[in-house]
Design an enzyme around this catalytic site. Sequence first.
Site, short mmCIF file in Angstrom:
data_model
loop_
_atom_site.label_atom_id
_atom_site.label_comp_id
_atom_site.label_asym_id
_atom_site.label_seq_id
_atom_site.Cartn_x
_atom_site.Cartn_y
_atom_site.Cartn_z
CE LYS A 120 -16.85 28.86 -10.28
NZ LYS A 120 -16.71 27.70 -9.38
CB SER A 172 -30.96 7.49 -17.84
OG SER A 172 -29.92 8.41 -17.73
#
Length: 611
Positions: free
Chosen positions: A471, A419
């Site tokens: 948000k 990763s």
Amino acid sequence: SRVAGVAALVALLAADPAVAAEFAPAAWAKSAAGGVAGFFSSPEAKELYMYTLKTLISWGVPAVVVAAAVFAVVASSRKGKDAKDANRGAGGPFSFLGGGAAAAPSPFAVKRLNDKLDSYAYAFEGATVSPESAERAKARRAFDDKYAATLGKLTAAEREAVTKAAEKWAREDASLRRKMAAAARRMRAQAVAKAGKKGGNAGGDADAEADAALEEAFPFLDLDEAEDLEERAAARARAGEADTLGADTSDTENPSSDSDASGGGFSFPGSSPSSALAKLAAKRADAEAKYVAAVAATLPAHKRGRLSKLLSDPRVSPGWEGNRDSLALPAERMARRDKKHVFVLNFFGDVQASQAAGLREEVTAVLRQAKTKRGDEVVLVLNTGGGTVTGYGLAAAQLTRLRDAGIKLTVCVEQVAASGGYMMACCADRLVASPFAVLGSIGVISEIPNLYERLKKEGIEFQTVTAGKFKRTLTPTKKIDPKDVEKSKADIEDVLVLFKTFVASQRPGLDIDAVATGETWFGADALKRGLCDELRTTDDVLLDMLKEGAEIFSVKYKPQRGGPAALLAGGGEDAGAFETVNAARGGGWNAIRALALGVAAFAGAAGGGAA
């Protein structure tokens, strides 16, 4: 009147025993004790006692804390006080309160790995040959290193002068060495001749005197100590060459010398071979002294002083007595500063990639020191399973700084580079992995627990107020909305596109769509898919560089630990690498002042409550 009053009192006490008993000292003491006990048992005394106890506690506990803190500051500031003479006494006895005036220690630990690898050879030589041999080799190497530091950087004029002096000495010493060899052969021949004469024992005293003279002239002829096998072979070859010259060899400085018909070698007129050897040895020593003086005359004063100390070092290798140039420096030592430098960094990352802060400083230090003309390289030893996108993105960006500066980067994956770890590894010009290292996991994951239903059963409801449609999408306390899930999915897909684009730009030959599946592969499979360039260990990579003659250095950023002194001075690991000590001056006094004011406020509040 006073006398009359006292007399009347005495008469009263004598007349009435009951009154006299009341005025007895024992009665007075008993009455006083009863009064004191009564006072302490009264409510007023108990209230006064509790007030005093609370006041002591409110002032005593903070006072103990302050005393302990000050003691820790003093102890930590005095730790390592004698480490360097340059820092002794800097800033006065109270310098620990304001950071002092001494220079800040370097936050970098730089070690020459060549020395560590050489120590392996010394260890095995000590085990297989002899400990003494290993110690001699180690001492000689240490002296050579010092010598290179002394004469390694010379101007062109200095180098020319040293070269001329060395050539002149070499010619003179070669001539004298041949004559010493001839005289020694003559002495050996005479010894054999004496042994064949009648009454050979009669010449025993003369032989003993000759041997003593030879031993006095050549106390250095311990070949096991002064020369190795290669040098002895070279000496024999030179002696064989001198044999061919025979009686034709002559002393350029002593044209009056002649040859001995019986010995076929050189000797001073009217002298024995032993005295001839002694005189020739003295001439060689004198020639070397003139050579050293000529070299020293070309050096600046500070180098002459260092050279004098080095030549008086008891660990010095033999000079003329060992058929060596006492000022000769190994070519590899002279060229050390011009050899390729390899800087070894380590990154053993956690989920947050917190090690990126140290990597940033290490890369900056290397960029200031490395030289592209010299062919310098960086080797990064990498072990991490990845973590946050932002953390490992920053770490990878630090590695790209090296490539942008033209510094070759080799990344060695020892166990895992997955990763975010592979995001760092793919920045390498050369990506090396151990045979069973794990590489890949090019993908993005986001997971978060949701407690909404459980909280709802408990009667707990969280209110989330936002301005902006997305948000807040998925949170632990918010009810899951399919639109929020869709938005989060789109976000991580965008991150994956960035990840794939970055890897593809760093390794253009990689089939990014085939490997960007989130899968991981072991070494051999990773090599087939182009995730790495070769399968080797870090040790093999460094040993190859050592064989190529590279200078290898490990670089580790080690900022000063926090500790009590650094805490009061405003230092610690969060301080910048280039922050000066002056920035922290006054921090210690301010911290102690704030602490004292806080203690006073606490004590005042506690005391007021008790009142």
